[in-house]
Design a protein around this motif. Structure first.
Motif, mmCIF file in Angstrom:
data_model
loop_
_atom_site.group_PDB
_atom_site.id
_atom_site.type_symbol
_atom_site.label_atom_id
_atom_site.label_comp_id
_atom_site.label_asym_id
_atom_site.label_seq_id
_atom_site.Cartn_x
_atom_site.Cartn_y
_atom_site.Cartn_z
ATOM 1 N N LYS A 106 0.867 -1.169 0.000
ATOM 2 C CA LYS A 106 0.000 0.000 0.000
ATOM 3 C C LYS A 106 0.903 1.219 0.000
ATOM 4 O O LYS A 106 1.876 1.276 0.742
ATOM 5 C CB LYS A 106 -0.886 -0.003 1.248
ATOM 6 C CG LYS A 106 -1.778 1.227 1.374
ATOM 7 C CD LYS A 106 -2.670 1.139 2.580
ATOM 8 C CE LYS A 106 -3.867 0.292 2.345
ATOM 9 N NZ LYS A 106 -4.778 0.682 1.310
ATOM 10 N N VAL A 107 0.571 2.193 -0.852
ATOM 11 C CA VAL A 107 1.301 3.453 -0.899
ATOM 12 C C VAL A 107 0.337 4.567 -0.521
ATOM 13 O O VAL A 107 -0.723 4.714 -1.132
ATOM 14 C CB VAL A 107 1.889 3.713 -2.306
ATOM 15 C CG1 VAL A 107 2.604 5.051 -2.342
ATOM 16 C CG2 VAL A 107 2.823 2.592 -2.715
ATOM 17 N N ASN A 108 0.694 5.321 0.525
ATOM 18 C CA ASN A 108 -0.090 6.481 0.943
ATOM 19 C C ASN A 108 0.689 7.735 0.584
ATOM 20 O O ASN A 108 1.909 7.773 0.695
ATOM 21 C CB ASN A 108 -0.335 6.473 2.452
ATOM 22 C CG ASN A 108 -1.288 5.392 2.890
ATOM 23 O OD1 ASN A 108 -1.911 4.734 2.064
ATOM 24 N ND2 ASN A 108 -1.410 5.205 4.175
ATOM 25 N N ILE A 109 -0.051 8.788 0.189
ATOM 26 C CA ILE A 109 0.577 10.073 -0.116
ATOM 27 C C ILE A 109 -0.020 11.121 0.813
ATOM 28 O O ILE A 109 -1.214 11.092 1.123
ATOM 29 C CB ILE A 109 0.404 10.444 -1.612
ATOM 30 C CG1 ILE A 109 1.273 11.643 -1.973
ATOM 31 C CG2 ILE A 109 -1.045 10.665 -1.974
ATOM 32 C CD1 ILE A 109 1.452 11.861 -3.463
ATOM 33 N N TYR A 110 0.848 12.015 1.289
ATOM 34 C CA TYR A 110 0.456 13.042 2.247
ATOM 35 C C TYR A 110 0.879 14.402 1.718
ATOM 36 O O TYR A 110 1.981 14.566 1.212
ATOM 37 C CB TYR A 110 1.143 12.797 3.601
ATOM 38 C CG TYR A 110 0.793 11.463 4.203
ATOM 39 C CD1 TYR A 110 -0.282 11.330 5.077
ATOM 40 C CD2 TYR A 110 1.527 10.325 3.881
ATOM 41 C CE1 TYR A 110 -0.610 10.100 5.619
ATOM 42 C CE2 TYR A 110 1.202 9.089 4.418
ATOM 43 C CZ TYR A 110 0.135 8.990 5.287
ATOM 44 O OH TYR A 110 -0.195 7.771 5.822
ATOM 45 N N HIS A 111 -0.016 15.378 1.855
ATOM 46 C CA HIS A 111 0.282 16.759 1.476
ATOM 47 C C HIS A 111 0.201 17.614 2.730
ATOM 48 O O HIS A 111 -0.852 17.699 3.347
ATOM 49 C CB HIS A 111 -0.708 17.251 0.420
ATOM 50 C CG HIS A 111 -0.509 18.675 0.044
ATOM 51 N ND1 HIS A 111 -1.546 19.568 -0.012
ATOM 52 C CD2 HIS A 111 0.612 19.378 -0.284
ATOM 53 C CE1 HIS A 111 -1.090 20.748 -0.369
ATOM 54 N NE2 HIS A 111 0.218 20.650 -0.539
ATOM 55 N N GLU A 112 1.323 18.201 3.110
ATOM 56 C CA GLU A 112 1.417 19.035 4.315
ATOM 57 C C GLU A 112 0.884 18.302 5.543
ATOM 58 O O GLU A 112 0.138 18.855 6.342
ATOM 59 C CB GLU A 112 0.682 20.359 4.111
ATOM 60 C CG GLU A 112 1.286 21.216 3.015
ATOM 61 C CD GLU A 112 0.494 22.484 2.746
ATOM 62 O OE1 GLU A 112 -0.665 22.607 3.206
ATOM 63 O OE2 GLU A 112 1.051 23.346 2.052
#
Length: 142
Positions: free
Chosen positions: A112-118
Protein backbone atom coordinates in the motif's frame (compact mmCIF):
# COMPACT_ATOMS: atom_id res chain seq x y z
CA UNK A 1 -10.41 9.56 -14.34
CA UNK A 2 -6.85 8.35 -14.48
CA UNK A 3 -6.45 4.86 -15.86
CA UNK A 4 -4.19 2.02 -14.75
CA UNK A 5 -2.39 -0.52 -16.89
CA UNK A 6 -4.20 -3.85 -17.02
CA UNK A 7 -3.75 -7.35 -18.43
CA UNK A 8 -6.08 -8.02 -21.33
CA UNK A 9 -7.74 -11.39 -22.05
CA UNK A 10 -4.72 -12.47 -24.12
CA UNK A 11 -2.28 -11.94 -21.23
CA UNK A 12 -0.68 -8.74 -22.56
CA UNK A 13 -0.32 -5.55 -20.55
CA UNK A 14 -2.29 -2.63 -21.99
CA UNK A 15 -1.67 1.00 -21.12
CA UNK A 16 -4.94 2.87 -21.79
CA UNK A 17 -3.41 6.26 -20.94
CA UNK A 18 -0.76 6.23 -23.68
CA UNK A 19 -2.91 8.39 -25.95
CA UNK A 20 -3.01 11.06 -23.23
CA UNK A 21 0.40 12.77 -23.20
CA UNK A 22 -0.30 14.49 -19.87
CA UNK A 23 -0.19 11.10 -18.12
CA UNK A 24 3.00 9.88 -19.82
CA UNK A 25 4.92 10.46 -16.62
CA UNK A 26 3.59 10.85 -13.08
CA UNK A 27 0.30 9.14 -14.01
CA UNK A 28 0.55 7.10 -10.82
CA UNK A 29 0.75 10.28 -8.72
CA UNK A 30 -2.44 11.41 -10.44
CA UNK A 31 -4.06 8.08 -9.45
CA UNK A 32 -2.94 8.53 -5.85
CA UNK A 33 -4.21 12.12 -5.66
CA UNK A 34 -7.31 12.03 -7.89
CA UNK A 35 -9.98 12.30 -5.16
CA UNK A 36 -7.94 14.88 -3.26
CA UNK A 37 -7.53 16.94 -6.44
CA UNK A 38 -11.27 16.77 -7.15
CA UNK A 39 -12.05 18.10 -3.67
CA UNK A 40 -9.46 20.89 -3.96
CA UNK A 41 -10.64 21.97 -7.41
CA UNK A 42 -14.32 21.82 -6.46
CA UNK A 43 -13.63 23.96 -3.39
CA UNK A 44 -11.50 26.45 -5.35
CA UNK A 45 -13.30 26.54 -8.73
CA UNK A 46 -16.77 25.14 -8.11
CA UNK A 47 -18.37 22.38 -10.20
CA UNK A 48 -16.93 23.70 -13.47
CA UNK A 49 -13.34 22.44 -13.00
CA UNK A 50 -11.64 20.35 -15.69
CA UNK A 51 -8.99 17.62 -15.70
CA UNK A 52 -6.51 20.23 -16.85
CA UNK A 53 -7.30 22.28 -13.71
CA UNK A 54 -6.62 19.16 -11.63
CA UNK A 55 -3.32 18.56 -13.46
CA UNK A 56 -2.16 22.16 -12.95
CA UNK A 57 -3.09 21.99 -9.26
CA UNK A 58 -1.23 18.69 -8.80
CA UNK A 59 1.96 19.98 -10.43
CA UNK A 60 1.76 23.06 -8.18
CA UNK A 61 2.06 21.14 -4.91
CA UNK A 62 3.42 17.70 -5.89
CA UNK A 63 6.96 18.59 -4.78
CA UNK A 64 5.59 19.20 -1.24
CA UNK A 65 4.10 15.72 -0.84
CA UNK A 66 5.53 12.68 0.90
CA UNK A 67 4.96 8.96 0.35
CA UNK A 68 4.82 6.06 2.79
CA UNK A 69 5.10 2.45 1.63
CA UNK A 70 3.45 -0.31 3.66
CA UNK A 71 3.61 -4.08 3.34
CA UNK A 72 0.24 -5.82 3.77
CA UNK A 73 0.70 -8.83 6.02
CA UNK A 74 -2.22 -11.24 6.63
CA UNK A 75 -2.90 -11.69 10.35
CA UNK A 76 -5.84 -13.85 11.40
CA UNK A 77 -8.91 -12.62 9.54
CA UNK A 78 -7.40 -9.20 8.75
CA UNK A 79 -4.32 -7.40 7.53
CA UNK A 80 -1.48 -5.61 9.28
CA UNK A 81 0.27 -2.69 7.66
CA UNK A 82 4.03 -2.65 8.25
CA UNK A 83 5.78 0.61 7.38
CA UNK A 84 8.68 -0.23 5.08
CA UNK A 85 9.62 3.03 3.37
CA UNK A 86 9.28 6.82 3.46
CA UNK A 87 10.10 9.09 0.52
CA UNK A 88 9.64 12.63 -0.66
CA UNK A 89 7.63 12.60 -3.87
CA UNK A 90 10.31 14.51 -5.76
CA UNK A 91 12.69 11.58 -5.17
CA UNK A 92 10.32 9.25 -7.08
CA UNK A 93 9.00 11.57 -9.80
CA UNK A 94 11.30 9.98 -12.38
CA UNK A 95 9.38 6.68 -12.09
CA UNK A 96 6.91 6.00 -14.85
CA UNK A 97 5.51 2.94 -13.08
CA UNK A 98 5.89 2.23 -9.33
CA UNK A 99 5.51 -1.56 -9.58
CA UNK A 100 9.04 -2.32 -10.88
CA UNK A 101 10.51 0.02 -8.24
CA UNK A 102 8.53 -1.72 -5.48
CA UNK A 103 9.56 -5.15 -6.77
CA UNK A 104 13.26 -4.24 -6.92
CA UNK A 105 13.30 -2.45 -3.57
CA UNK A 106 10.93 -4.54 -1.44
CA UNK A 107 10.54 -7.84 -3.29
CA UNK A 108 7.24 -9.62 -3.80
CA UNK A 109 3.98 -9.20 -1.95
CA UNK A 110 1.09 -6.82 -1.53
CA UNK A 111 1.87 -3.19 -0.82
CA UNK A 112 0.00 0.00 0.00
CA UNK A 113 1.30 3.45 -0.90
CA UNK A 114 -0.09 6.48 0.94
CA UNK A 115 0.58 10.07 -0.12
CA UNK A 116 0.46 13.04 2.25
CA UNK A 117 0.28 16.76 1.48
CA UNK A 118 1.42 19.04 4.31
CA UNK A 119 0.80 16.25 6.83
CA UNK A 120 -2.73 15.55 5.55
CA UNK A 121 -3.59 12.16 4.09
CA UNK A 122 -4.29 12.77 0.39
CA UNK A 123 -4.64 9.33 -1.21
CA UNK A 124 -3.73 5.67 -1.34
CA UNK A 125 -3.18 2.91 -3.87
CA UNK A 126 -2.46 -0.82 -3.58
CA UNK A 127 0.13 -2.68 -5.65
CA UNK A 128 1.13 -6.32 -6.01
CA UNK A 129 4.53 -7.66 -7.07
CA UNK A 130 5.87 -11.15 -7.62
CA UNK A 131 8.88 -12.77 -6.00
CA UNK A 132 10.21 -13.31 -2.52
CA UNK A 133 9.63 -10.51 0.01
CA UNK A 134 12.76 -8.63 1.05
CA UNK A 135 11.30 -5.67 2.94
CA UNK A 136 12.17 -4.72 6.52
CA UNK A 137 9.83 -2.87 8.86
CA UNK A 138 11.03 0.59 9.92
CA UNK A 139 9.84 2.83 12.80
CA UNK A 140 7.38 5.63 12.07
CA UNK A 141 8.66 8.89 13.54
CA UNK A 142 5.70 11.03 12.39
Amino acid sequence: MAKKPFINKYGFVEYPFLHDTRKGQNWWFFNLLEDYLKRRCKHRLGDEYTKNDMEVDMMGFLHETKLKFFALVPVGMGMEFKLIGKYRSEDLMHLEDPVPFIGETYGGGKFKVNIYHEGTFAGTENYKTHGEPKWVEIPDDD
